[in-house]
Each structure stands twice: as C-alpha cells, then as structure tokens.
Design a protein around this motif. Structure first.
Motif, PDB file in Angstrom:
ATOM      1  N   GLU A 411      41.981  79.261 130.089  1.00  0.00           N
ATOM      2  CA  GLU A 411      41.209  78.326 130.919  1.00  0.00           C
ATOM      3  C   GLU A 411      40.691  77.175 130.075  1.00  0.00           C
ATOM      4  O   GLU A 411      39.902  76.361 130.545  1.00  0.00           O
ATOM      5  CB  GLU A 411      40.067  79.082 131.602  1.00  0.00           C
ATOM      6  CG  GLU A 411      40.611  80.076 132.619  1.00  0.00           C
ATOM      7  CD  GLU A 411      39.525  80.827 133.360  1.00  0.00           C
ATOM      8  OE1 GLU A 411      38.341  80.568 133.077  1.00  0.00           O
ATOM      9  OE2 GLU A 411      39.876  81.661 134.207  1.00  0.00           O
ATOM     10  N   GLU A 413      41.723  73.893 127.407  1.00  0.00           N
ATOM     11  CA  GLU A 413      42.861  73.006 127.125  1.00  0.00           C
ATOM     12  C   GLU A 413      43.503  73.367 125.790  1.00  0.00           C
ATOM     13  O   GLU A 413      42.844  73.901 124.900  1.00  0.00           O
ATOM     14  CB  GLU A 413      42.366  71.555 127.038  1.00  0.00           C
ATOM     15  CG  GLU A 413      41.953  70.992 128.376  1.00  0.00           C
ATOM     16  CD  GLU A 413      41.606  69.503 128.266  1.00  0.00           C
ATOM     17  OE1 GLU A 413      41.648  68.964 127.141  1.00  0.00           O
ATOM     18  OE2 GLU A 413      41.316  68.898 129.303  1.00  0.00           O
ATOM     19  N   CYS A 487      44.921  75.210 133.464  1.00  0.00           N
ATOM     20  CA  CYS A 487      45.320  74.070 132.618  1.00  0.00           C
ATOM     21  C   CYS A 487      46.829  73.891 132.598  1.00  0.00           C
ATOM     22  O   CYS A 487      47.428  73.546 131.571  1.00  0.00           O
ATOM     23  CB  CYS A 487      44.802  74.271 131.192  1.00  0.00           C
ATOM     24  SG  CYS A 487      43.018  74.256 131.112  1.00  0.00           S
ATOM     25  N   GLN A 490      48.136  70.474 131.308  1.00  0.00           N
ATOM     26  CA  GLN A 490      47.927  70.274 129.863  1.00  0.00           C
ATOM     27  C   GLN A 490      48.907  71.127 129.038  1.00  0.00           C
ATOM     28  O   GLN A 490      49.447  70.660 128.035  1.00  0.00           O
ATOM     29  CB  GLN A 490      46.487  70.647 129.470  1.00  0.00           C
ATOM     30  CG  GLN A 490      45.452  69.663 129.966  1.00  0.00           C
ATOM     31  CD  GLN A 490      45.031  69.933 131.420  1.00  0.00           C
ATOM     32  OE1 GLN A 490      45.687  70.669 132.142  1.00  0.00           O
ATOM     33  NE2 GLN A 490      43.934  69.308 131.830  1.00  0.00           N
ATOM     34  N   ASP A 584      45.902  62.307 131.608  1.00  0.00           N
ATOM     35  CA  ASP A 584      46.432  63.487 130.913  1.00  0.00           C
ATOM     36  C   ASP A 584      47.775  63.173 130.262  1.00  0.00           C
ATOM     37  O   ASP A 584      48.045  63.573 129.138  1.00  0.00           O
ATOM     38  CB  ASP A 584      46.614  64.651 131.896  1.00  0.00           C
ATOM     39  CG  ASP A 584      45.325  65.457 132.037  1.00  0.00           C
ATOM     40  OD1 ASP A 584      44.489  65.388 131.104  1.00  0.00           O
ATOM     41  OD2 ASP A 584      45.156  66.141 133.065  1.00  0.00           O
TER      42      ASP A 584
END
Length: 747
Positions: A411, A413, A487, A490, A584
């Motif tokens: 959870e 990055e 994430c 990411q 992102d």
C-alpha cells in the motif's frame, strides 16, 4: 766292402789329378816338385783328422763321468725320502698332543683384547650414566661422542670374537647383553634429535647451533654406517643396529612434519564457519610461505650442501599440498567453495603471494612446479560448479521475482531512483547476483568467466519471459477489482522503468565481462532480450493508458450529446484526469514516457472523433451547428494546450492531431450547404483514410444533408486526388461507425 770302395775312388781321383798335372812333356821335370807338394797336403789332412778324433773321445769320456755322478745323487735322494717318510709317520701322534697349546694361544689372544678393553669394559655402566645425563641436559654432541666410544668398544670386542670363532653365538650374546643399556641410549639420543628436526624451522631461528649439532651427529653416524658396510663386504661382520640410516630417518621425520603442518591448519568445519575453506587455505598459504622463506634464508646454512635441504623441503611441501588439495577436491563442496579451491590451486599457489614470492626466487621456479590437482579433476570441479550455479541462478531469479511480486501489492509507493523515476529493487538484485558470480569466475580464468556470463544471459532470457507473464497477470488481477492493488499505477510504472534498467544493465555487463570477439555469439540472445523488454514496457504503457481511459469513459460518453451541447464540463474533467495521471507518468523513464504522451494524445483525439462518429447528436439548425463547432474548436485547443504541457521538451509534434478535430468542426460549422462538397473534399485530401461511412456519419451529425446529397458528395469524392501530409499517421481507420441500430441501443 766300403773301405775298398773308398780306396778305389781315391786311386781314381789321384790318377785324374796326375793326368791333369802331366799334360805336357815339360811338366815331367816338375814331378818331384809335385810329389813333395802332395805329400805336404796329405800330412796336413792327416793331422787335422787325428785332432778331430781326439776331441771326440774327450767329450765322450766327460759325459760318462757325469752320468755316473747323477746316478749316485738319485740314490742319495731316495734314501732321504725314505727317512722323511719314516719321521712323518712317527710325528702325527705328537701333533695331536699339541691341541692344548693351540687353545691356549686363542685364549691368550682373547685375553689380550680383553685386557686392552678392560678399562672400557669396567667403565661401561659409568659412561652410560654420564651419557644419559648429557642427553637430559641437552648436550647432544658430548653425549654422542661418549656413545660412539661405547659402541666402538662393543663393536671391537664383537669383531675379535667373530674373527676367532664366528659360530660362537653364546659369547656374542654375552657381549651384546653387557652393552645392552647402550642401545637404549642410542634410541634416547635419536628421540632428542628427531624432536629438534621436527621443530627445525623454529629451532633455526632461536638456536641454530643446536640444529647444526644435530646435523653433525647425523653426519658422524652416516660415516660410521659407511665404514661398517665396507667392513662387512670384506669380513662378513656387521655390529647389531647397523646401518642406523639416521639421515634417511631425518628426511622421513621432516616429511611427516610437513604433512602434519598442512593437515593441521583446518581449524573450522562448514558447520562452524561458512568461510572455513577460505580460512584454511589462507593459513596454509601463510605457513608454507613463511616456512620456505625460513628454509631458504636460515635452514640452508645449517646443512651440508649435498643434503640439498631447501629443494628437498620444497618438494615435501608441494607433495603434501597436492595430497591435501586432492582430499579437498574429493569432498562434497558447494559452488563458492569450488571456486575458492580452484582459484587457490590455479592462481594463488603460483602467485607472488606464495610460490612466486620474489624472495623465493631463483630457487623456486613457478613454471617448473607441477599442478597440485590434475586437469581432469579441475574439469570435474568446473562442470560441477557450472551445474550447481545453473540451478542456483534459476532458484535465485525465481525467488527475486517472487519477492518483487510481493512488493507490487503493497500500500506504499515504490521507491524512486535519484532522478525520481519509480523502480523496484529487482534489476539491482538480479545484476548484483550476476556480477558477484562473474567476479568469482574471473578469479579462476577468462574461459569460466565467459561461460558464466553466457549462463547468466541465457537464464536472464527465460526469466524475462516469466517477468512478462507476471506483469500480464498483475494487470488481469487488477482489472477484476480496480481498487486493488492500491498502488497499481505506480508499480506498473516501476515495471516499465525496470525494463530500461535491465537493458542498460545487460549492456554494461557485456561491456565489462565480455571480450569483443565473443560479441557475435551473444547478439541474437541480446536482441531477443531487448525485444521481450520492449514488449513488457509497451504492454505496461498500454495497460496504464487503459487505466486512464477507463476513468475517462463516463466523460467521453458525454461528448456530442444534448448535455454536452448545453455546456457540460466533460472535456475539462478529461484534461484534469489525464494531467493527474501524467503527474504519475512523469515517473516513467524518457523513451517510454515520450511514447506514452504521444499515445495518450492520439487516443484522446481518436476517442473524441469516435464520439462524433457515434452520431449521438444531430444538430437541428445553423445556430446549433455553430455552437457545437465552436465548442469543438475550443475543446481541441484545450487538448492542444494540455499535450503541449505534457510533452514539454520532448520535441513532439502536438499540433497535427488536434487539427483533425478543428477540420471536422469546420465541416459542421459551414453555413453555405453549396460549399459542403468542397469542405468535405478538403478534409478527405488531408486525411485519406476517411471512409464513406465516416463522411455519412459526419453529415448526419451536421443534420441538414438529405440522403441524395450525401450520396452525391460521397460518389463525387471517390474521384478526387489526395495530398496527405507525409507525417500523417492514419487515425480514422481504427474508428468504426455503428450501423443504424447501434445508436438506438445507446440511448
């Protein structure tokens, strides 16, 4: 008769001679003269004859007289022999009576020897005690001197005894027993010598004279051995305990000491210390080098040159090491241990850190040293190493990927590199592992290094295929529930960036560890890996864009509807969403990021045009058309602004795509229907992949063209030439136009 015959011959000869003389008458006067001459001759011959006969008679007389004397001599000798024979027969009995005298002589000789050795014989116990004391005090030279005296006494006595009566073992044993303690002394002294020899490398530093004494004692004993063996050849006698062969024993002791020294260096086992072998070999290296340096600089001077002590020791160390290395090679070694062993055997042993040390030369020539283990054993170890390494690498790669996958669902990055690009530790872990194994292989030789590199890249190839499959699964899992993993975007970016890192790492690995001439053997596998990495990155980018467009879908569905015309903010929302995602996406590395921006730009325009072609709206009048067209132009401008911002510095052409929306808007905006054909044909010449159904749909949205008019425009267009921009990438061909029934379903 013979006499008469002779007379006759004489008369005949005389007549002939007289006839010869009286040939002429005048010769008759000389007859008297002739007669006298002949008479003289005759008298001379007779005188000579008489003399000859006389001398003959004298010789015969002398011979007879000598024969007579000889006969008398023979008779005398015969008589003498008869007398001797008689005497001899009488004296036999007398000789037998002389045995006692003979025994007395032998005894006398023995006693003479005994008297001579008496002093020594009586002092034996005392000398033994003194010698014992000297040994205990460590005064070995004096102790040996006394021991030699004792042995000399015993040996001389025994020799005398042997000479007089070699079969008399009783007397021999008597002497041997009397000197019994001396044998123990010899053993005691030997024990002291061997202790010094065992510690010779230490002794030579602390007390070289002690070592020299030991060598002198051994040399004395060698000399005595030689003397005794020579005497044995001549007489057959050798004292008990000879030859002692102390020189040979000394070398045996040294050999055992060297073996023990090398075996004794293994302090740890694998259970107690992972680095046991490294330690073991390092201690061996240090010991052997130290010992040989001492042997060369100090020990050599304590021994006579013919002992060749340094070379003998060098040989012993080499043999002991070879034995130890073969034992180690036969153990069940792990991969890193195999490398440690081979590196030591093939490189360290002959390096400057050991046998190649400058202080050992020129006595030690590393090129003439034999190998410690055979090529055959080396090959077996290398092949065992390669197979162990292969399974290890497969295991490590699998584990690395499993660990990386666990991160994907975190959870938090992923971490970023120094430039802010997302990444995971996977490439670093993989290449660090490759590097370590390559550095290890390089310690052995070039050939192994190349083999390991080929192995790494080969495994990398199959690993990347698995990586690709895992990324695909990751995406599929996410699509089942888009809230999870938290994430996802990411980590997908990190996967894409890893592809670039992998590419760079493969290049740098090859540059560092591969010889230029080997390049070709790898180029196909390299191309293959690059291709897989590009696919992973491309699929990753495309799945990220799918994310964006899934979020945009409700807003795209609002375009070209009544609500849109009334003034919805769908495009504003689309731009904000895209920009948000691209915050992102800024963490994607350059080559991929540029592709992403171009692709996003293109897809937004495609979706916008698709919304037009869906015919969700049909404008009622010129007013609506104008309003709709202006909204389209304004929105195209919004897109242009957005993508210009996103593509900043990437040198991407952001103009063309939004221009398509504006060109379509111009067709819709047109107020004079008679110019419609011209406007449409301009559009088609710029974008030659527009199909008839696209034009029909466009005219439907415009809302004022009759069926015939559509028909005419379309048919006329087919003849027109086209001049597309050479950089134009077809965009319409991927946009389908629904058939009549589809819009009804959508409403």
């Amino acid at each position: 008769s013979a006499m008469e015959e002779t007379d006759r011959e004489a008369v005949a000869t005389a007549v002939q001679r007289v006839a010869g003389m009286l040939q002429r008458p005048d010769q008759l006067d000389k007859v008297e003269q002739y007669r006298k001459r002949e008479a003289r001759k005759k008298a001379s011959v007779e005188a000579r004859l008489k003399a000859a006969i006389q001398s003959q008679l004298d010789g015969v007389r002398t011979g007879l007289s000598q024969l007579h004397n000889a006969l008398n001599d023979v008779k005398d000798i015969q008589q003498s022999l008869i007398d001797v024979n008689k005497d001899w027969r009488q004296s036999i009995n007398t000789i037998e009576n002389l045995k006692d005298v003979k025994d007395a002589v032998v005894q006398h000789s023995q006693l003479a020897a005994a008297v001579e050795n008496l002093k020594n014989i009586f002092s034996v116990p005392e000398i033994v005690r003194e010698t014992q004391d000297l040994i205990e005090r460590g005064e070995l030279l004096q102790a040996h001197r006394k021991l030699m005296d004792l042995e000399c006494s015993r040996d001389n006595l025994m020799y005398e005894q042997y000479r007089m009566d070699s079969k008399n073992t009783h007397d021999m044993n008597l002497i041997h027993t009397y000197f019994g303690d001396m044998q123990k002394l010899s053993e005691e002294l030997a024990k002291q010598l061997w202790m010094v020899v065992q510690r010779s490398l230490v002794t030579v530093r602390r007390d070289p004279t002690l070592l020299v004494s030991v060598v002198r004692i051994i040399e004395r004993e060698e000399k005595i051995d030689r003397r005794m063996l020579d005497r044995k050849k001549q007489t057959g006698f050798i004292p008990p305990g000879r030859p002692k062969k102390w020189k040979e024993k000394m070398f045996n002791i040294l050999e055992r000491t060297v073996s023990t020294r090398i075996e004794g260096t293994q302090a740890d086992t694998r259970e107690s210390d992972k680095m046991w072998l490294v330690r073991h070999l390092e201690i061996i290296r240090k010991y052997v080098l130290d010992d040989l340096l001492v042997a060369k600089t100090l020990l050599d001077q304590c021994f006579p040159p013919h002992y060749d002590i340094f070379n003998r020791l060098l040989n012993m160390y080499h043999q002991a090491l070879a034995t130890r290395m073969q034992e180690l090679a036969a153990e069940d070694l792990e991969a890193n241990e195999i490398v440690t062993l081979l590196s030591w055997v093939l490189n360290t042993y002959k390096s400057a850190e050991m046998m190649g040390n400058s202080e050992l030369s020129p006595e030690v020539d590393v090129n003439s040293l034999d190998a410690l283990i055979s090529q055959n054993v080396v090959d077996q170890l290398l092949s065992k190493y390669m197979s162990t390494l292969t399974s290890n690498i497969i295991g490590w790669l699998r584990k690395a990927l499993e660990t990386d996958k666990k991160d994907w669902i975190k959870e938090t990055e992923p971490e970023a590199d120094q430039d802010g690009y997302y990444q995971t530790t996977l490439p670093a872990i993989v290449f660090q592992m490759f590097e370590q194994n390559l550095q290890v292989a390089a310690q052995i030789n070039e050939d192994l290094k190349t083999k390991v590199l080929l192995l790494c890249l080969q495994q990398m190839n199959s690993f990347l295929t698995r990586y690709k499959d895992e990324a695909q699964l990751y995406k599929e899992e996410h699509l089942k529930n888009r809230q999870y993993p938290q994430c996802y975007v990411q980590y997908m970016i990190a996967v894409i960036n890893n592809c670039q890192t992998f590419k760079e790492s493969i290049i740098s690995l090859k540059r560092k560890y591969l010889k230029i001439e080997m390049e070709d053997t790898l180029s196909s596998s390299h191309t293959n890996m690059d291709a897989i990495l590009d696919i992973i990155a491309k699929e990753g980018c495309s799945s990220l864009l799918d994310e964006v467009f899934m979020d945009l879908e409700p807003h795209l569905n609002e375009l070209m509807t009544k609500k849109w015309l009334m003034g919805s903010n769908a495009v504003g929302t689309i731009c904000v969403t895209v920009e948000d995602y691209f915050n992102d996406f800024a963490r994607i590395k350059k080559p991929y990021k540029k592709t992403m921006t171009i692709e996003a730009h293109r897809r937004v325009v495609v979706e916008y045009i698709r919304a037009i072609m869906l015919k969700r709206i049909s404008f009622k009048n010129a007013e609506e058309r104008k309003e709709g067209a202006e909204r389209m132009i304004k929105e195209a401008e919004q897109f242009r602004f957005l993508f210009k911002k996103l593509a900043a510095g990437s040198g991407e052409d952001t103009e063309g795509l939004c221009g398509i929306i504006e060109a379509i808007a111009e067709v819709i905006k047109l107020t004079d229907p008679s110019l419609l054909y011209l406007e449409v044909s301009t559009l088609v010449s710029k974008y030659p992949d527009i199909r008839d159904d696209h034009i029909a749909a466009l005219l439907t949205v415009r809302g004022d063209a009759s069926r015939d008019m559509k028909q005419t425009i379309i048919e006329t267009l087919d003849q027109g030439p086209s001049q597309p921009n050479p950089n134009y990438v077809p965009i319409f061909k991927e946009i389908t136009v629904p058939t009549l029934t589809v819009p009804k379903l959508l409403k």
